[in-house]
Write a protein that holds these residues in place. Sequence first.
Motif, PDB file in Angstrom:
ATOM      1  N   GLU A  49       4.905   5.357  -7.964  1.00 48.49           N
ATOM      2  CA  GLU A  49       4.634   4.741  -9.350  1.00 48.49           C
ATOM      3  C   GLU A  49       4.704   3.271  -9.577  1.00 48.49           C
ATOM      4  O   GLU A  49       5.737   2.727  -9.360  1.00 48.49           O
ATOM      5  CB  GLU A  49       5.266   5.388 -10.482  1.00 48.49           C
ATOM      6  CG  GLU A  49       4.935   5.077 -11.649  1.00 48.49           C
ATOM      7  CD  GLU A  49       3.437   5.508 -12.004  1.00 48.49           C
ATOM      8  OE1 GLU A  49       2.677   5.286 -12.761  1.00 48.49           O
ATOM      9  OE2 GLU A  49       3.149   6.791 -11.423  1.00 48.49           O
ATOM     10  N   ILE A  50       3.639   2.607  -9.452  1.00 47.85           N
ATOM     11  CA  ILE A  50       3.705   1.030  -9.666  1.00 47.85           C
ATOM     12  C   ILE A  50       3.650   0.839 -11.178  1.00 47.85           C
ATOM     13  O   ILE A  50       2.808   1.487 -11.878  1.00 47.85           O
ATOM     14  CB  ILE A  50       2.384   0.635  -9.104  1.00 47.85           C
ATOM     15  CG1 ILE A  50       2.182   0.697  -7.359  1.00 47.85           C
ATOM     16  CG2 ILE A  50       2.286  -0.884  -9.223  1.00 47.85           C
ATOM     17  CD1 ILE A  50       3.119  -0.006  -6.734  1.00 47.85           C
ATOM     18  N   LEU A  87      -1.152  -5.190  -7.624  1.00 47.70           N
ATOM     19  CA  LEU A  87      -0.608  -4.314  -6.359  1.00 47.70           C
ATOM     20  C   LEU A  87      -1.358  -3.299  -6.076  1.00 47.70           C
ATOM     21  O   LEU A  87      -1.296  -2.380  -5.248  1.00 47.70           O
ATOM     22  CB  LEU A  87       0.763  -3.917  -6.501  1.00 47.70           C
ATOM     23  CG  LEU A  87       1.980  -5.318  -6.876  1.00 47.70           C
ATOM     24  CD1 LEU A  87       3.232  -4.741  -6.719  1.00 47.70           C
ATOM     25  CD2 LEU A  87       1.675  -6.241  -5.417  1.00 47.70           C
ATOM     26  N   GLY A  88      -2.319  -2.875  -7.033  1.00 47.06           N
ATOM     27  CA  GLY A  88      -2.884  -1.677  -6.927  1.00 47.06           C
ATOM     28  C   GLY A  88      -2.369  -0.283  -7.609  1.00 47.06           C
ATOM     29  O   GLY A  88      -1.152  -0.406  -7.740  1.00 47.06           O
ATOM     30  N   SER A  89      -2.953   0.536  -7.411  1.00 46.35           N
ATOM     31  CA  SER A  89      -2.012   1.878  -7.952  1.00 46.35           C
ATOM     32  C   SER A  89      -2.453   3.192  -7.313  1.00 46.35           C
ATOM     33  O   SER A  89      -1.667   4.243  -7.124  1.00 46.35           O
ATOM     34  CB  SER A  89      -2.634   2.128  -9.643  1.00 46.35           C
ATOM     35  OG  SER A  89      -4.044   2.525  -9.493  1.00 46.35           O
ATOM     36  N   THR A  90      -3.418   3.234  -6.404  1.00 44.22           N
ATOM     37  CA  THR A  90      -3.801   4.243  -5.742  1.00 44.22           C
ATOM     38  C   THR A  90      -3.859   4.110  -4.022  1.00 44.22           C
ATOM     39  O   THR A  90      -4.458   3.142  -3.612  1.00 44.22           O
ATOM     40  CB  THR A  90      -5.220   4.727  -5.949  1.00 44.22           C
ATOM     41  OG1 THR A  90      -5.328   4.921  -7.360  1.00 44.22           O
ATOM     42  CG2 THR A  90      -5.452   5.904  -5.339  1.00 44.22           C
ATOM     43  N   ALA A 103       2.804  -0.340 -14.744  1.00 49.07           N
ATOM     44  CA  ALA A 103       1.512  -0.804 -15.175  1.00 49.07           C
ATOM     45  C   ALA A 103       1.228  -2.241 -15.120  1.00 49.07           C
ATOM     46  O   ALA A 103       0.176  -2.752 -14.992  1.00 49.07           O
ATOM     47  CB  ALA A 103       1.190  -0.229 -16.650  1.00 49.07           C
ATOM     48  N   GLN A 137       2.334   2.247  -3.188  1.00 52.56           N
ATOM     49  CA  GLN A 137       1.535   3.118  -4.285  1.00 52.56           C
ATOM     50  C   GLN A 137       1.584   4.566  -3.963  1.00 52.56           C
ATOM     51  O   GLN A 137       1.032   5.350  -4.831  1.00 52.56           O
ATOM     52  CB  GLN A 137       0.049   2.508  -3.947  1.00 52.56           C
ATOM     53  CG  GLN A 137      -0.273   1.336  -4.245  1.00 52.56           C
ATOM     54  CD  GLN A 137      -1.667   0.678  -3.631  1.00 52.56           C
ATOM     55  OE1 GLN A 137      -2.527   1.430  -3.138  1.00 52.56           O
ATOM     56  NE2 GLN A 137      -1.952  -0.527  -3.887  1.00 52.56           N
ATOM     57  N   LEU A 181       2.044  -4.500 -12.971  1.00 50.07           N
ATOM     58  CA  LEU A 181       1.839  -5.026 -11.491  1.00 50.07           C
ATOM     59  C   LEU A 181       0.572  -4.505 -10.985  1.00 50.07           C
ATOM     60  O   LEU A 181       0.077  -4.774  -9.988  1.00 50.07           O
ATOM     61  CB  LEU A 181       3.116  -4.581 -10.875  1.00 50.07           C
ATOM     62  CG  LEU A 181       4.266  -5.190 -11.211  1.00 50.07           C
ATOM     63  CD1 LEU A 181       5.482  -4.945 -10.209  1.00 50.07           C
ATOM     64  CD2 LEU A 181       4.003  -6.754 -11.088  1.00 50.07           C
ATOM     65  N   ARG A 182      -0.151  -3.307 -11.487  1.00 48.35           N
ATOM     66  CA  ARG A 182      -1.212  -2.428 -11.026  1.00 48.35           C
ATOM     67  C   ARG A 182      -2.323  -3.422 -10.794  1.00 48.35           C
ATOM     68  O   ARG A 182      -3.028  -3.310  -9.681  1.00 48.35           O
ATOM     69  CB  ARG A 182      -1.585  -1.497 -11.683  1.00 48.35           C
ATOM     70  CG  ARG A 182      -0.615  -0.255 -11.700  1.00 48.35           C
ATOM     71  CD  ARG A 182      -1.140   1.012 -12.521  1.00 48.35           C
ATOM     72  NE  ARG A 182       0.053   1.785 -12.531  1.00 48.35           N
ATOM     73  CZ  ARG A 182       0.157   2.705 -13.423  1.00 48.35           C
ATOM     74  NH1 ARG A 182      -0.667   2.722 -14.672  1.00 48.35           N
ATOM     75  NH2 ARG A 182       1.323   3.373 -13.620  1.00 48.35           N
ATOM     76  N   PRO A 183      -2.816  -4.444 -11.394  1.00 47.37           N
ATOM     77  CA  PRO A 183      -3.841  -5.312 -11.357  1.00 47.37           C
ATOM     78  C   PRO A 183      -3.451  -6.046  -9.960  1.00 47.37           C
ATOM     79  O   PRO A 183      -4.522  -6.550  -9.273  1.00 47.37           O
ATOM     80  CB  PRO A 183      -3.958  -6.253 -12.559  1.00 47.37           C
ATOM     81  CG  PRO A 183      -3.380  -5.611 -13.636  1.00 47.37           C
ATOM     82  CD  PRO A 183      -2.106  -4.774 -12.859  1.00 47.37           C
ATOM     83  N   GLU A 185       0.993  -1.338   0.077  1.00 47.98           N
ATOM     84  CA  GLU A 185       0.001  -0.006  -0.064  1.00 47.98           C
ATOM     85  C   GLU A 185       0.833   1.250   0.044  1.00 47.98           C
ATOM     86  O   GLU A 185       0.531   2.138  -0.846  1.00 47.98           O
ATOM     87  CB  GLU A 185      -0.902  -0.058   1.286  1.00 47.98           C
ATOM     88  CG  GLU A 185      -1.986   1.129   1.440  1.00 47.98           C
ATOM     89  CD  GLU A 185      -3.074   0.932   0.352  1.00 47.98           C
ATOM     90  OE1 GLU A 185      -3.542   1.992  -0.477  1.00 47.98           O
ATOM     91  OE2 GLU A 185      -3.292  -0.268  -0.165  1.00 47.98           O
TER      92      GLU A 185
END
Length: 115
Positions: A75-76, A84-87, A78, A72, A80-82, A69
């Motif tokens: 910058e994660i 690890l999330g991005s926000t 792209a 986040q 890995l975002r699904p 978390e």
Amino acid sequence: MSRLLVLSAAALTVAVGLGVRALFDGPVSKYAGDALYTVLLYTLVLLILPRVRPWVAAGTAAGASWLIELAQLGEIPAVLRPLLGSTFNPPDLFWYAVGAAAAWAAHTLWLRRTG
């Protein structure tokens, strides 16, 4: 704890998470997902270290969730975002602790009943 039992718990955790997402919208789905994400990490810790103490597994799972978390805030990538999330969302930190505590409690109860 047998690895088959831990794998079953991991599969159940994923099934519950998918069920929650299918049945609920909004904060219920989001925060249940956060807690279940940490429960899944807890089961992964148990797969790697089957004799780990419950409080160590809980701390490791919560710590990994918090680390992801906090990452986040930067910058994660792209790809890995699904996963690890991005926000960054501060309430997620609380729900990760809830998931770790629930997994710790269930594991501790299991060990008391079987040991």
